[in-house]
Design a protein around this motif. Structure first.
Motif, PDB file in Angstrom:
ATOM      1  N   ARG A 188      10.185  39.557  32.803  1.00 49.21           N
ATOM      2  CA  ARG A 188       9.383  38.882  31.772  1.00 49.21           C
ATOM      3  C   ARG A 188      10.142  37.742  31.091  1.00 49.21           C
ATOM      4  NH1 ARG A 188       5.776  41.716  26.966  1.00 49.21           N
ATOM      5  NH2 ARG A 188       5.011  39.753  26.071  1.00 49.21           N
ATOM      6  N   PHE A 189      11.433  37.949  30.820  1.00 51.48           N
ATOM      7  CA  PHE A 189      12.168  36.992  29.996  1.00 51.48           C
ATOM      8  C   PHE A 189      13.214  36.177  30.751  1.00 51.48           C
ATOM      9  CE2 PHE A 189      10.808  40.335  26.997  1.00 51.48           C
ATOM     10  CZ  PHE A 189      10.047  39.550  26.134  1.00 51.48           C
ATOM     11  N   GLY A 190      13.454  36.495  32.028  1.00 46.78           N
ATOM     12  CA  GLY A 190      14.393  35.697  32.801  1.00 46.78           C
ATOM     13  C   GLY A 190      15.719  36.405  33.031  1.00 46.78           C
ATOM     14  N   ALA A 191      16.402  35.985  34.095  1.00 47.14           N
ATOM     15  CA  ALA A 191      17.615  36.677  34.542  1.00 47.14           C
ATOM     16  C   ALA A 191      18.877  36.221  33.827  1.00 47.14           C
ATOM     17  CB  ALA A 191      17.791  36.476  36.053  1.00 47.14           C
ATOM     18  N   ARG A 192      18.965  34.945  33.455  1.00 49.50           N
ATOM     19  CA  ARG A 192      20.245  34.408  32.990  1.00 49.50           C
ATOM     20  C   ARG A 192      20.793  35.161  31.781  1.00 49.50           C
ATOM     21  NH1 ARG A 192      20.355  29.361  30.831  1.00 49.50           N
ATOM     22  NH2 ARG A 192      18.241  29.678  30.036  1.00 49.50           N
ATOM     23  N   ARG A 193      20.028  35.169  30.730  1.00 50.34           N
ATOM     24  CA  ARG A 193      20.528  35.773  29.489  1.00 50.34           C
ATOM     25  C   ARG A 193      20.577  37.292  29.571  1.00 50.34           C
ATOM     26  NH1 ARG A 193      17.609  31.270  27.976  1.00 50.34           N
ATOM     27  NH2 ARG A 193      18.730  29.794  26.642  1.00 50.34           N
ATOM     28  N   ALA A 215      29.736  32.981  30.566  1.00 47.17           N
ATOM     29  CA  ALA A 215      29.409  31.800  31.368  1.00 47.17           C
ATOM     30  C   ALA A 215      28.121  31.954  32.172  1.00 47.17           C
ATOM     31  CB  ALA A 215      30.565  31.485  32.314  1.00 47.17           C
ATOM     32  N   VAL A 216      27.631  33.181  32.333  1.00 45.93           N
ATOM     33  CA  VAL A 216      26.483  33.437  33.209  1.00 45.93           C
ATOM     34  C   VAL A 216      25.244  32.619  32.851  1.00 45.93           C
ATOM     35  CG1 VAL A 216      24.791  35.214  33.861  1.00 45.93           C
ATOM     36  CG2 VAL A 216      27.237  35.683  34.048  1.00 45.93           C
ATOM     37  N   PRO A 217      24.887  32.442  31.563  1.00 41.66           N
ATOM     38  CA  PRO A 217      23.679  31.649  31.262  1.00 41.66           C
ATOM     39  C   PRO A 217      23.734  30.219  31.800  1.00 41.66           C
ATOM     40  CG  PRO A 217      24.328  32.922  29.336  1.00 41.66           C
ATOM     41  CD  PRO A 217      25.444  33.063  30.340  1.00 41.66           C
ATOM     42  N   TRP A 218      24.924  29.688  32.023  1.00 36.25           N
ATOM     43  CA  TRP A 218      25.057  28.335  32.554  1.00 36.25           C
ATOM     44  C   TRP A 218      25.232  28.325  34.075  1.00 36.25           C
ATOM     45  CZ3 TRP A 218      26.879  29.926  27.897  1.00 36.25           C
ATOM     46  CH2 TRP A 218      26.419  29.209  26.778  1.00 36.25           C
ATOM     47  N   LEU A 219      25.554  29.470  34.661  1.00 36.23           N
ATOM     48  CA  LEU A 219      25.773  29.537  36.105  1.00 36.23           C
ATOM     49  C   LEU A 219      24.485  29.805  36.881  1.00 36.23           C
ATOM     50  CD1 LEU A 219      29.084  31.630  36.187  1.00 36.23           C
ATOM     51  CD2 LEU A 219      28.835  29.175  36.621  1.00 36.23           C
ATOM     52  N   LEU A 220      23.520  30.487  36.261  1.00 38.25           N
ATOM     53  CA  LEU A 220      22.285  30.864  36.939  1.00 38.25           C
ATOM     54  C   LEU A 220      21.099  30.058  36.404  1.00 38.25           C
ATOM     55  CD1 LEU A 220      22.613  34.777  37.039  1.00 38.25           C
ATOM     56  CD2 LEU A 220      23.359  33.108  38.749  1.00 38.25           C
ATOM     57  N   THR A 221      20.055  29.983  37.206  1.00 32.61           N
ATOM     58  CA  THR A 221      18.776  29.370  36.823  1.00 32.61           C
ATOM     59  C   THR A 221      17.686  30.405  37.062  1.00 32.61           C
ATOM     60  OG1 THR A 221      19.603  27.203  37.540  1.00 32.61           O
ATOM     61  CG2 THR A 221      17.229  27.421  37.202  1.00 32.61           C
ATOM     62  N   PRO A 245      12.933  28.678  40.526  1.00 31.27           N
ATOM     63  CA  PRO A 245      13.088  27.397  41.227  1.00 31.27           C
ATOM     64  C   PRO A 245      12.506  26.213  40.475  1.00 31.27           C
ATOM     65  CG  PRO A 245      12.459  29.107  42.789  1.00 31.27           C
ATOM     66  CD  PRO A 245      12.370  29.718  41.416  1.00 31.27           C
ATOM     67  N   GLU A 246      11.361  26.405  39.791  1.00 32.90           N
ATOM     68  CA  GLU A 246      10.738  25.279  39.100  1.00 32.90           C
ATOM     69  C   GLU A 246      11.577  24.780  37.929  1.00 32.90           C
ATOM     70  OE1 GLU A 246       8.535  29.133  37.819  1.00 32.90           O
ATOM     71  OE2 GLU A 246       9.363  28.237  39.655  1.00 32.90           O
ATOM     72  N   GLN A 247      12.579  25.561  37.498  1.00 31.00           N
ATOM     73  CA  GLN A 247      13.452  25.153  36.396  1.00 31.00           C
ATOM     74  C   GLN A 247      14.759  24.537  36.882  1.00 31.00           C
ATOM     75  OE1 GLN A 247      13.847  28.965  34.523  1.00 31.00           O
ATOM     76  NE2 GLN A 247      11.893  28.832  33.433  1.00 31.00           N
ATOM     77  N   ALA A 248      14.938  24.442  38.174  1.00 29.29           N
ATOM     78  CA  ALA A 248      16.214  23.988  38.740  1.00 29.29           C
ATOM     79  C   ALA A 248      16.314  22.464  38.717  1.00 29.29           C
ATOM     80  CB  ALA A 248      16.364  24.503  40.173  1.00 29.29           C
ATOM     81  N   ARG A 249      17.152  21.937  37.860  1.00 31.41           N
ATOM     82  CA  ARG A 249      17.376  20.502  37.800  1.00 31.41           C
ATOM     83  C   ARG A 249      18.159  20.002  39.016  1.00 31.41           C
ATOM     84  NH1 ARG A 249      19.172  19.794  31.405  1.00 31.41           N
ATOM     85  NH2 ARG A 249      17.221  20.587  30.498  1.00 31.41           N
ATOM     86  N   TRP A 250      18.788  20.934  39.715  1.00 34.36           N
ATOM     87  CA  TRP A 250      19.619  20.567  40.865  1.00 34.36           C
ATOM     88  C   TRP A 250      18.811  20.560  42.169  1.00 34.36           C
ATOM     89  CZ3 TRP A 250      19.621  25.182  43.589  1.00 34.36           C
ATOM     90  CH2 TRP A 250      19.430  26.361  42.834  1.00 34.36           C
ATOM     91  N   LEU A 251      17.470  20.751  42.092  1.00 40.02           N
ATOM     92  CA  LEU A 251      16.578  20.591  43.237  1.00 40.02           C
ATOM     93  C   LEU A 251      15.629  19.424  42.964  1.00 40.02           C
ATOM     94  CD1 LEU A 251      15.491  24.266  44.116  1.00 40.02           C
ATOM     95  CD2 LEU A 251      17.159  22.860  45.329  1.00 40.02           C
ATOM     96  N   SER A 252      15.311  18.679  44.016  1.00 35.95           N
ATOM     97  CA  SER A 252      14.335  17.608  43.878  1.00 35.95           C
ATOM     98  C   SER A 252      12.929  18.191  43.799  1.00 35.95           C
ATOM     99  CB  SER A 252      14.427  16.650  45.068  1.00 35.95           C
ATOM    100  OG  SER A 252      13.979  17.299  46.259  1.00 35.95           O
ATOM    101  N   ALA A 253      11.971  17.374  43.389  1.00 33.20           N
ATOM    102  CA  ALA A 253      10.590  17.835  43.300  1.00 33.20           C
ATOM    103  C   ALA A 253      10.079  18.299  44.661  1.00 33.20           C
ATOM    104  CB  ALA A 253       9.704  16.721  42.748  1.00 33.20           C
ATOM    105  N   GLU A 254      10.443  17.573  45.722  1.00 32.30           N
ATOM    106  CA  GLU A 254      10.021  17.953  47.071  1.00 32.30           C
ATOM    107  C   GLU A 254      10.619  19.297  47.475  1.00 32.30           C
ATOM    108  OE1 GLU A 254      10.123  16.250  51.688  1.00 32.30           O
ATOM    109  OE2 GLU A 254      11.331  15.287  50.110  1.00 32.30           O
ATOM    110  N   GLU A 255      11.887  19.497  47.149  1.00 34.32           N
ATOM    111  CA  GLU A 255      12.553  20.758  47.491  1.00 34.32           C
ATOM    112  C   GLU A 255      11.945  21.925  46.727  1.00 34.32           C
ATOM    113  OE1 GLU A 255      17.018  19.056  48.557  1.00 34.32           O
ATOM    114  OE2 GLU A 255      16.459  19.473  46.477  1.00 34.32           O
ATOM    115  N   LYS A 256      11.652  21.725  45.451  1.00 32.00           N
ATOM    116  CA  LYS A 256      11.013  22.784  44.663  1.00 32.00           C
ATOM    117  C   LYS A 256       9.659  23.160  45.254  1.00 32.00           C
ATOM    118  CE  LYS A 256      12.991  21.256  40.248  1.00 32.00           C
ATOM    119  NZ  LYS A 256      12.676  20.710  38.915  1.00 32.00           N
ATOM    120  N   ASP A 257       8.880  22.162  45.608  1.00 27.16           N
ATOM    121  CA  ASP A 257       7.540  22.411  46.135  1.00 27.16           C
ATOM    122  C   ASP A 257       7.598  23.145  47.473  1.00 27.16           C
ATOM    123  OD1 ASP A 257       4.554  21.887  46.181  1.00 27.16           O
ATOM    124  OD2 ASP A 257       5.162  20.838  48.005  1.00 27.16           O
TER     125      ASP A 257
END
Length: 443
Positions: free
Chosen positions: A78-83, A193-199, A202-214
């Motif tokens: 529900r709330f995400g993996a990072r935190r 450091a984990v909150p900064w190491l994980l995303t 996929p739709e929140q990943a700044r390190w993927l392009s829009a095409e890659e996310k889709d």
């Protein structure tokens, strides 16, 4: 860019970005839950913890683990993996350090229970997290690379633990106290450091392009279960599903083999004359070298062939044969037999975890994965406890290993019925076309 090339680049980006931190987190997790195996005799001398008490304390970890796994996974979903994973790591790292304060059996039981409760959400949470990021055809390899941490933790953990135990007397502390402190502290530090190491997704990943996310989202969506694998509305319906029940027992059989050997391997190695703490640590690492081969080879074969049942059955059979050899053979060949068992029981796990996502999805998949993990890890309670009772009653752990081998053998028979579990067992036509196109382009 060609879709096949884009998908391959996306797979590599995701693997390089997410698997290394998950791997290190699991190394620390496994060290913090199993390093107690190396100090069995020291706890007996310094804290009055005999073989039965040690077996109970080593296993009570999994009671807390079983009780809190499902709610923890639902929170993560529900709330995400990072935190959430970071919070769990921080707490269990502190508890691992606190094991240095154990002075009696009661304190040992309490800390082991709390440690299990804190770690309860980590493993099933990561298995769920992998389904957010990896298509079904890649999940066996991804899970295998994550679970390779178990073997690596054991390879480095036993010699490292033996060295740290040798620090007895430094600053007025016993060696086993230094071991708990120095192996728990890195967990606390990494948690920050984990909150900064994980995303989270996929739709929140700044390190993927829009095409890659889709493209990644479409591939993962295509793997979702069909209408025949509808989500049950109640926990009671999940527990009435024979497929889930069979999966729960198979994972229980795997785990009783893993932890029965893990917590007692140093004692078995101790039958070899002339080995000190460091020597026992190094020899105890040998089965885990073979386990590392199993956890990489078997899921690769399974993903490549699309066959889940065959590699899973083979792995469980090897586990049974290895456990029996560990009892029946002289010390040195017995260690070789346990190498076979380790190859089997660790290689079985990433193959096994490709199946639950083919049954349910969403919150119900989150709960079911944690339910299977929690119940299966009760084998981590029963395995050490059986071994402790057997040693106290007979002076040898042989009877306990026989019982564990018998349970794993039943698991082999149960795994044979998993052909009735729904879900994709071979790559889809789109997956084969995409992969074949990419290989052709590379040539």
């Amino acid at each position: 860019m060609n879709p096949a090339t884009t998908m391959e680049n996306t797979r590599r980006k995701v693997s390089r970005r997410l698997l290394p931190p998950l791997f290190v987190m699991f190394v620390l997790s496994f060290l913090d839950r199993t390093n107690v195996a190396l100090v069995k005799s020291h706890l007996a001398d310094d804290a009055g913890i005999d073989a039965t008490a040690f077996g109970l304390g080593a296993g009570v970890f999994f009671i807390g683990y079983a009780l809190l796994g499902v709610p923890s996974n639902l929170v993560l979903h529900r709330f995400g993996a990072r935190r959430w994973l970071a919070a769990l790591m921080f707490v269990w790292g502190l508890l691992s350090c606190a094991m240095a304060l154990v002075s009696n059996p009661t304190g040992f039981y309490v800390l082991r229970f709390l440690l299990g409760a804190a770690e309860a959400g980590f493993f099933p949470g990561v298995i769920l997290y992998i389904t957010y990021w990896f298509p079904a055809a890649d999940r066996g390899k991804a899970t295998g690379m994550f679970q390779a941490a178990v073997a690596v933790a054991s390879i480095i953990g036993n010699p490292l633990g033996g060295f740290l135990i040798g620090l007895r007397g430094l600053a007025g502390l016993e060696g086993w106290q230094w071991m708990f402190l120095l192996e728990g502290a890195p967990t606390v530090i990494l948690a920050l450091a984990v909150p900064w190491l994980l995303t989270d997704r996929p739709e929140q990943a700044r390190w993927l392009s829009a095409e890659e996310k889709d493209l990644l989202a479409r591939r993962i969506e295509a793997d979702r279960p069909g209408e025949d694998a509808r989500e049950p509305r109640r926990v009671r319906e999940t527990l009435a599903d024979s497929r889930v029940l069979r999966l729960m027992f198979v994972y229980f059989a795997i785990q009783i083999g893993v932890y029965g050997v893990t917590f007692w391997l140093p004692a078995l190695v101790g039958r070899i004359d002339g080995l000190g703490d460091v020597g026992i640590g190094f020899v105890s690492a040998l089965p885990w070298v073979c386990a590392l081969l199993g956890v990489l080879a078997l899921p690769w074969i399974s993903d490549r062939s699309g066959d889940r049942r065959g590699p899973l059955r083979l792995a469980l059979v090897l586990t049974v044969v290895g456990l029996l050899g560990g009892v029946l053979l002289p010390p040195v060949p017995a260690i070789a037999a346990l190498c076979v068992a380790a190859f089997g029981f660790l290689g079985a796990q990433p193959v096994f975890w490709t199946v639950p996502p083919t049954i349910l999805s969403g919150a119900h998949m989150a709960g079911t994965i944690a339910l299977i993990s929690g119940f299966g890890n009760l084998g981590g309670f029963l395995g050490p406890y059986l071994m402790g009772v057997a040693e106290s009653g007979t002076g040898s752990g042989a009877t306990g290993l026989y019982a564990i081998a018998a349970i794993v053998a039943v698991g082999v028979c149960t795994a044979t019925t998993l052909r009735w579990v729904g879900g994709p067992t071979t790559p889809s036509r789109e997956e084969r076309t995409t992969d074949d196109t990419h290989r052709a382009l590379r040539r």
